[in-house]
Design an enzyme around this catalytic site. Structure first.
Site, PDB file in Angstrom:
ATOM      1  N   GLY A 298       0.820  -1.207   0.000  1.00 29.57           N
ATOM      2  CA  GLY A 298       0.000   0.000   0.000  1.00 29.57           C
ATOM      3  C   GLY A 298       0.852   1.254   0.000  1.00 29.57           C
ATOM      4  O   GLY A 298       2.088   1.194   0.043  1.00 29.57           O
ATOM      5  N   ASP A 320       1.575  -8.979   2.321  1.00 23.98           N
ATOM      6  CA  ASP A 320       0.469  -8.272   1.676  1.00 23.98           C
ATOM      7  C   ASP A 320      -0.504  -9.290   1.091  1.00 23.98           C
ATOM      8  O   ASP A 320      -0.096 -10.371   0.657  1.00 23.98           O
ATOM      9  CB  ASP A 320       0.976  -7.342   0.573  1.00 23.98           C
ATOM     10  CG  ASP A 320       0.009  -6.203   0.290  1.00 23.98           C
ATOM     11  OD1 ASP A 320       0.312  -5.060   0.676  1.00 23.98           O
ATOM     12  OD2 ASP A 320      -1.060  -6.461  -0.288  1.00 23.98           O
ATOM     13  N   SER A 322      -2.371  -8.549  -1.538  1.00 19.78           N
ATOM     14  CA  SER A 322      -2.446  -8.299  -2.974  1.00 19.78           C
ATOM     15  C   SER A 322      -1.194  -8.834  -3.657  1.00 19.78           C
ATOM     16  O   SER A 322      -0.077  -8.399  -3.360  1.00 19.78           O
ATOM     17  CB  SER A 322      -2.589  -6.795  -3.256  1.00 19.78           C
ATOM     18  OG  SER A 322      -2.357  -6.514  -4.621  1.00 19.78           O
ATOM     19  N   GLU A 323      -1.379  -9.738  -4.595  1.00 24.70           N
ATOM     20  CA  GLU A 323      -0.244 -10.322  -5.308  1.00 24.70           C
ATOM     21  C   GLU A 323       0.515  -9.259  -6.102  1.00 24.70           C
ATOM     22  O   GLU A 323       1.741  -9.207  -6.074  1.00 24.70           O
ATOM     23  CB  GLU A 323      -0.743 -11.418  -6.254  1.00 24.70           C
ATOM     24  CG  GLU A 323       0.360 -12.097  -7.052  1.00 24.70           C
ATOM     25  CD  GLU A 323      -0.182 -13.088  -8.057  1.00 24.70           C
ATOM     26  OE1 GLU A 323       0.511 -14.078  -8.348  1.00 24.70           O
ATOM     27  OE2 GLU A 323      -1.307 -12.866  -8.562  1.00 24.70           O
ATOM     28  N   ALA A 370       0.849  -1.832   8.866  1.00 18.83           N
ATOM     29  CA  ALA A 370       0.172  -0.835   8.029  1.00 18.83           C
ATOM     30  C   ALA A 370      -1.006  -1.433   7.280  1.00 18.83           C
ATOM     31  O   ALA A 370      -1.706  -0.705   6.559  1.00 18.83           O
ATOM     32  CB  ALA A 370       1.164  -0.226   7.041  1.00 18.83           C
ATOM     33  N   LYS A 416      -9.279   9.131  11.982  1.00 19.98           N
ATOM     34  CA  LYS A 416     -10.668   8.641  11.953  1.00 19.98           C
ATOM     35  C   LYS A 416     -11.032   7.899  13.238  1.00 19.98           C
ATOM     36  O   LYS A 416     -12.209   7.685  13.522  1.00 19.98           O
ATOM     37  CB  LYS A 416     -10.869   7.697  10.767  1.00 19.98           C
ATOM     38  CG  LYS A 416     -10.537   8.287   9.414  1.00 19.98           C
ATOM     39  CD  LYS A 416     -11.528   9.355   9.028  1.00 19.98           C
ATOM     40  CE  LYS A 416     -11.285   9.841   7.619  1.00 19.98           C
ATOM     41  NZ  LYS A 416      -9.953  10.421   7.428  1.00 19.98           N
ATOM     42  N   ASN A 452      -4.356  13.089   6.702  1.00 21.36           N
ATOM     43  CA  ASN A 452      -4.291  12.882   5.275  1.00 21.36           C
ATOM     44  C   ASN A 452      -2.862  12.815   4.776  1.00 21.36           C
ATOM     45  O   ASN A 452      -2.027  13.626   5.168  1.00 21.36           O
ATOM     46  CB  ASN A 452      -5.024  14.016   4.552  1.00 21.36           C
ATOM     47  CG  ASN A 452      -5.407  13.646   3.139  1.00 21.36           C
ATOM     48  OD1 ASN A 452      -4.699  12.903   2.486  1.00 21.36           O
ATOM     49  ND2 ASN A 452      -6.519  14.173   2.679  1.00 21.36           N
ATOM     50  N   ARG A 548     -20.452  12.252   2.143  1.00 20.55           N
ATOM     51  CA  ARG A 548     -20.712  10.840   1.916  1.00 20.55           C
ATOM     52  C   ARG A 548     -20.890  10.141   3.264  1.00 20.55           C
ATOM     53  O   ARG A 548     -20.533  10.695   4.304  1.00 20.55           O
ATOM     54  CB  ARG A 548     -19.552  10.216   1.136  1.00 20.55           C
ATOM     55  CG  ARG A 548     -19.380  10.804  -0.258  1.00 20.55           C
ATOM     56  CD  ARG A 548     -18.143  10.253  -0.952  1.00 20.55           C
ATOM     57  NE  ARG A 548     -16.924  10.624  -0.245  1.00 20.55           N
ATOM     58  CZ  ARG A 548     -15.705  10.221  -0.618  1.00 20.55           C
ATOM     59  NH1 ARG A 548     -15.561   9.461  -1.676  1.00 20.55           N
ATOM     60  NH2 ARG A 548     -14.645  10.594   0.069  1.00 20.55           N
TER      61      ARG A 548
END
Length: 635
Positions: A298, A320, A322-323, A370, A416, A452, A548
């Site tokens: 990320g 992770d 995600s590959e 993370a 948050k 942010n 939103r």
């Protein structure tokens, strides 16, 4: 070095220094006795030379004065030369006193000898530097392009401006001509830097540009607030001239950029000063040790990996789900950063058996956690994903870390988590409370809250840029929405710094990063439109879409009852009373609720998940209860 017959420069320099020493002592005698040396003092001079030359040459050799490249002689070399001359002269005086007891010797001769030694040896080195510099300038002049040089005006007569002008002067192929400087410091007005005059303040930009025929503006300001940088950029835009900016010193030193001009970016308008890191403390945490990073592919995780590699860990374990992300960061580490001591783990942090096997197999000393889902509206629609990945995944990572004897566990948290109005924020607040269940043992837990991060995958800046490229409109949710911003690099540097600070604490701390001044999202949209060379409301429209689900107008980093205490680092604070909950009681409550949360997540029961989160996080509220205060942002 002496045994290398091919090193002719060394022997030439050795001979030149020997001549300097002999000349210094001889001239000292001549000056002292009005150029009328008696036979006795002439013999004394010749007798001293056989001690003087070997002694001083030996000192120069021992202090490494013949290892330098004399064509690049600098002030550092001058001070090193001064130290060598002082030491050699002091030893020579001591030798005369010991050998002859100063009987029949003039003390003023010895004093003048030291001074002349410094003058002559420094003069030789300065002459070499001058000859090479003149030769290089002559060769460069021959290579200068035939077309007229582009006339630029430098804004900032400080260290960055000086470095830029020096680089331009030594590289005529760039074909720039610096006409002068602008600087708001009154003490610099009318003074010159490398023969270029400070022509006025930044407010004089339009007048100076017209009078001097300026074709381009260069911003070289190392320290400026957001308001000051915004003013500079607006004045540059108003002039109608193209403008570029010189990267900060930290970017140059870390190798992220070269010493070259680039277009002004939104990060330049934030006016954030460079973070001064305790690199020795961070190195003590990382160097030669195993570091594990979850969510390594990320935005935050990948930058953490880049920062960790700077401190040369023994091994970096990349985790992770995600590959592609895992493949991308592994390829970057090996191809771009020349770091190959890493292991790739493809899987979810919520897989407890996997996390146990990975941590037991690699035995990391530091875990940087993370891995998390962070998109607020997305998790409002899929709250079970926040439970599975953010909460249960963090608990699995913490549990495996404790069982494997990890020394430090750093949780990457978010603003948050403060008075959350979203499932995402509530899930991250639960992970902060989880630290109290595991704190107190051998593994030291800590969390780092910040807002942010400009340029991250969830940041609003890339979205605005894509909208501007399409010609608009740029969509802003609310005209009063504000956020706090920092760069990915600065955030990750401070995360590592907080991890090093926590070594002195008792564990379970929540560190808060100083996010600077808040920025209105509407102002950000306008700035980005202007940086693209367009005008808000004329070339690109801005439309308001409304809040939103789960969004706040204002974000915070602290809430009521959380006292903030300064740390030894100016940009890091720690919350007081972080471990106020009794670990045993909290563990009992959390274990029971987390089992219910896990069942609700498996059933994909959003209402049950929100009800359970309200029980675990009493301050969890809906957006309409939002009010301004604190510091924070959106990531």
């Amino acid at each position: 070095m002496l045994c290398n017959p091919r090193n002719l420069n060394f022997y030439l320099m050795l001979g030149a220094d020997a001549l300097c020493f002999a000349a210094a002592l001889t001239i000292s005698y001549l000056l002292r006795f009005d150029f009328n040396l008696s036979n006795a003092y002439g013999a004394q001079l010749i007798g001293l030379l056989k001690y003087d030359l070997p002694l001083k040459l030996g000192v120069f050799l021992l202090l490494g004065l013949y290892r330098g490249m004399w064509r690049y002689t600098s002030l550092v070399d001058f001070w090193k030369l001064t130290e060598a001359v002082v030491l050699a002269s002091a030893l020579f005086v001591a030798l005369v006193a010991f050998r002859f007891g100063f009987t029949g010797f003039s003390r003023s001769v010895l004093a003048m000898d030291a001074l002349l030694c410094l003058m002559f040896t420094a003069g030789v080195r300065l002459t070499i530097r001058t000859v090479y510099a003149r030769t290089a300038a002559w060769n460069s002049a021959r290579k200068r392009p035939q077309r007229p040089a582009r006339r630029i005006l430098v804004i900032g007569a400080g260290s960055l401006g000086e470095r830029l002008v020096r680089e331009i002067s030594s590289t005529p192929q760039l074909n720039y001509e610096v006409v002068g400087f602008l600087d708001d410091d009154p003490a610099k007005r009318g003074r010159s830097l490398h023969d270029r005059e400070v022509l006025g303040g930044v407010d004089d930009l339009a007048r100076v540009a017209e009078d001097r025929g300026v074709e381009e503006l260069c911003i070289a300001v190392s320290h400026a607030s957001a308001a000051q940088m915004r003013r500079i950029v607006e004045l540059c835009k108003a002039s109608g001239l193209p403008q570029r900016i010189l990267p900060a010193t930290s970017e140059l030193l870390e190798g992220r950029v070269a010493l070259t001009l680039r277009p002004v970016d939104y990060l330049d308008l934030l006016g954030r000063s460079e973070a001064a890191l305790d690199e020795a403390g961070i190195a003590a945490t990382i160097r030669g040790r195993v570091v594990l990073v979850t969510g390594c592919g990320g935005s935050i995780g990948a930058e953490l990996c880049r920062q960790v590699v700077r401190f040369r860990p023994a091994r970096l374990v990349l985790v992770d789900v995600s590959e592609y992300n895992l493949y991308a960061i592994a390829g970057e580490l090996s191809a771009e950063l020349s770091f190959t001591d890493y292991s790739c783990v493809l899987g979810s942090v919520a897989d407890l058996p996997l996390m146990r096997r990975v941590m037991a197999g690699h035995m990391p000393a530091l875990v940087l956690h993370a891995a998390a889902y962070k998109h607020v509206p997305m998790l409002e629609e899929n709250p079970w994903a926040a439970v599975t990945n953010n909460i249960l995944g963090t608990r699995a990572a913490m549990q495996a870390a404790v069982e494997s004897g990890v020394e430090r566990f750093v949780l990457v948290s978010t603003d948050k988590a403060v008075r959350p109005t979203s499932v995402m924020g509530a899930s991250k607040r639960v992970t902060e409370r989880l630290m109290a269940c595991f704190a107190g043992g051998a593994t030291r837990f800590m969390a780092v809250r910040f807002g942010n991060v400009v340029g991250s995958s969830g940041s609003v800046v890339p979205l605005f840029r894509r909208q501007i490229e399409r010609g608009g409109p740029v969509t802003v949710t609310h005209p009063e929405m504000t956020r706090y911003f920092m760069s990915i690099s600065e955030a990750c540097q401070l995360i590592l710094q907080a991890g090093a600070l926590s070594r002195r604490g008792r564990g379970g701390e929540i560190f808060v990063l100083d996010m600077g001044q808040p920025v209105r999202i509407l102002d950000m949209a306008r700035d980005l439109i202007r940086l693209s060379g367009k005008e808000p409301g004329v070339d690109v429209d801005i439309v308001f879409t409304g809040l939103r689900p789960g969004e706040k107008i204002f974000e915070e980093l602290i809430t009521e009852g959380e006292g903030v205490v300064r740390t030894e680092h100016e940009k890091i604070m720690v919350l007081g009373g972080t471990l106020g909950d009794d670990p045993a009681d909290l563990a009992c409550v959390l274990d029971r609720s987390l089992e219910e949360l896990s069942a609700a997540a498996q059933a994909q029961d959003g209402e049950a998940i929100r009800a359970l989160l309200t029980r675990l996080v009493p301050e969890y509220a809906q957006p309409e209860n939002d009010r301004p205060g604190g510091t924070g942002g959106d990531r």
